[in-house]
Design an enzyme around this catalytic site. Structure first.
Site, mmCIF file in Angstrom:
data_model
loop_
_atom_site.group_PDB
_atom_site.id
_atom_site.type_symbol
_atom_site.label_atom_id
_atom_site.label_comp_id
_atom_site.label_asym_id
_atom_site.label_seq_id
_atom_site.Cartn_x
_atom_site.Cartn_y
_atom_site.Cartn_z
ATOM 1 N N ILE A 43 0.870 -1.177 0.000
ATOM 2 C CA ILE A 43 0.000 0.000 0.000
ATOM 3 C C ILE A 43 0.903 1.222 0.000
ATOM 4 O O ILE A 43 1.603 1.477 0.988
ATOM 5 C CB ILE A 43 -0.922 0.002 1.246
ATOM 6 C CG1 ILE A 43 -1.741 -1.300 1.295
ATOM 7 C CG2 ILE A 43 -1.838 1.230 1.228
ATOM 8 C CD1 ILE A 43 -2.476 -1.526 2.607
ATOM 9 N N ALA A 46 1.489 8.891 -1.254
ATOM 10 C CA ALA A 46 2.145 10.020 -1.912
ATOM 11 C C ALA A 46 3.352 10.491 -1.102
ATOM 12 O O ALA A 46 4.345 10.956 -1.662
ATOM 13 C CB ALA A 46 1.151 11.165 -2.110
ATOM 14 N N TYR A 48 6.089 8.927 0.247
ATOM 15 C CA TYR A 48 6.559 7.565 -0.041
ATOM 16 C C TYR A 48 6.915 6.739 1.195
ATOM 17 O O TYR A 48 6.711 5.543 1.246
ATOM 18 C CB TYR A 48 7.777 7.600 -0.977
ATOM 19 C CG TYR A 48 7.534 8.200 -2.339
ATOM 20 C CD1 TYR A 48 6.252 8.375 -2.839
ATOM 21 C CD2 TYR A 48 8.601 8.587 -3.144
ATOM 22 C CE1 TYR A 48 6.033 8.929 -4.098
ATOM 23 C CE2 TYR A 48 8.396 9.133 -4.403
ATOM 24 C CZ TYR A 48 7.105 9.312 -4.874
ATOM 25 O OH TYR A 48 6.907 9.844 -6.112
ATOM 26 N N CYS A 53 4.718 -2.520 3.017
ATOM 27 C CA CYS A 53 4.939 -3.684 2.148
ATOM 28 C C CYS A 53 3.859 -4.745 2.368
ATOM 29 O O CYS A 53 3.235 -4.810 3.432
ATOM 30 C CB CYS A 53 6.285 -4.324 2.453
ATOM 31 S SG CYS A 53 7.702 -3.351 1.958
ATOM 32 N N GLU A 55 4.197 -7.912 2.925
ATOM 33 C CA GLU A 55 4.496 -8.834 4.031
ATOM 34 C C GLU A 55 4.060 -8.243 5.364
ATOM 35 O O GLU A 55 3.457 -8.917 6.202
ATOM 36 C CB GLU A 55 6.006 -9.116 4.102
ATOM 37 C CG GLU A 55 6.580 -9.785 2.873
ATOM 38 C CD GLU A 55 7.091 -8.794 1.828
ATOM 39 O OE1 GLU A 55 6.425 -7.759 1.603
ATOM 40 O OE2 GLU A 55 8.147 -9.072 1.241
ATOM 41 N N CYS A 86 11.953 -7.077 2.034
ATOM 42 C CA CYS A 86 12.912 -5.987 2.261
ATOM 43 C C CYS A 86 13.476 -6.105 3.679
ATOM 44 O O CYS A 86 13.005 -6.905 4.494
ATOM 45 C CB CYS A 86 12.245 -4.630 2.053
ATOM 46 S SG CYS A 86 11.214 -4.105 3.439
ATOM 47 N N CYS A 89 10.912 -5.647 6.529
ATOM 48 C CA CYS A 89 10.021 -6.809 6.659
ATOM 49 C C CYS A 89 10.754 -7.998 7.267
ATOM 50 O O CYS A 89 10.186 -8.767 8.038
ATOM 51 C CB CYS A 89 9.408 -7.169 5.310
ATOM 52 S SG CYS A 89 8.177 -5.967 4.748
HETATM 53 N N1 THU Z 1 7.502 -4.102 -1.629
HETATM 54 C C1 THU Z 1 6.793 -5.042 -0.957
HETATM 55 O O1 THU Z 1 5.576 -4.923 -0.791
HETATM 56 N N2 THU Z 1 7.468 -6.105 -0.468
HETATM 57 C C2 THU Z 1 8.796 -6.351 -0.674
HETATM 58 O O2 THU Z 1 9.300 -7.333 -0.193
HETATM 59 C C3 THU Z 1 9.584 -5.432 -1.481
HETATM 60 C C4 THU Z 1 8.934 -4.146 -1.808
HETATM 61 C C5 THU Z 1 6.775 -2.965 -2.216
HETATM 62 C C6 THU Z 1 6.966 -1.664 -1.525
HETATM 63 C C7 THU Z 1 6.652 -0.689 -2.634
HETATM 64 O O3 THU Z 1 5.262 -0.463 -2.699
HETATM 65 C C8 THU Z 1 7.069 -1.415 -3.902
HETATM 66 O O4 THU Z 1 7.184 -2.776 -3.543
HETATM 67 C C9 THU Z 1 8.367 -0.938 -4.493
HETATM 68 O O5 THU Z 1 9.359 -0.871 -3.561
#
Ligand code: THU
Length: 136
Positions: A43, A46, A48, A53, A55, A86, A89
Site C-alpha cells: 500500500i 504520496a 513515499y 509492504c 508482508e 525488504c 520486513c
Molecule cells: N515491496 C513489498 O511490498 N514487499 C517487498 O518485499 C519489497 C517491496 C513494495 C513496496 C513498494 O510499494 C514497492 O514494492 C516498491 O518498492
C-alpha cells in the site's frame, strides 16, 4: 493448506496492491500454525515513506487479530523474479519467529523456501534488549 494454495492466496492478494507510484505489485499470504490465512498487499502513499509492504500488511493483520504463531509466509511480485522481503520486513518476520518459512514464489509450482536466520543473519532481536541496563 499446501504451499501451492498459500501462493495462490498471495497472488489473489496482489490484485489489491495499491502501487500507483512504483507500479510494483506485491502480494503476501501468511499461514498460522492453526491453519488460518491472512493476506496482504503493498500500500503506497504520496508521502513515499508511509508505504507499507505486502508482508508487513499480512503480519500486522494477523497480529492485530491476536495471531502470533506464524508457520509460513508466501510472497509474490509482478515480475519474473523471486521477490524477497525488504530489510524492514525481515526484521518484522524475525520478531514473530525464527522458524517461519519464507516462501518466495514465481508461480504456484516455482518457489523457494528460506528461513529468517538465512535472510537476516546476526540480527538484532528482543534478546539483545534484555541485556540492557537502561543506561544506568
Ligand atoms: N515491496 C513489498 O511490498 N514487499 C517487498 O518485499 C519489497 C517491496 C513494495 C513496496 C513498494 O510499494 C514497492 O514494492 C516498491 O518498492
Amino acid at each position: 493448506m499446501t504451499y501451492e494454495e498459500l501462493i495462490e492466496k498471495a497472488m489473489e492478494a496482489k490484485q489489491n496492491a495499491y502501487a500507483p507510484y512504483s507500479g510494483f505489485l506485491v502480494g503476501a499470504a501468511l499461514l498460522t500454525k492453526e491453519g488460518k490465512v491472512y493476506t496482504g498487499c503493498n500500500i503506497e502513499c504520496a508521502s513515499y515513506g508511509a508505504t507499507n509492504c505486502a508482508e508487513r500488511t499480512a503480519i500486522f493483520k494477523a497480529v492485530s487479530e491476536g495471531e502470533r504463531n506464524i508457520e509460513a509466509i508466501a510472497i509474490v511480485g509482478n515480475s519474473d523474479e523471486y521477490i524477497y522481503p525488504c530489510g524492514i520486513c525481515r526484521q518484522v518476520i524475525m520478531e514473530f519467529g525464527s522458524r517461519i518459512k519464507i516462501i518466495v514464489a514465481r508461480s504456484e509450482h516455482d518457489f523457494m523456501i528460506h528461513t529468517i536466520n538465512n535472510l537476516l543473519p546476526n540480527s538484532f532481536s528482543f534478546s539483545n534488549l534484555k541485556k540492557t541496563d537502561g543506561g544506568l
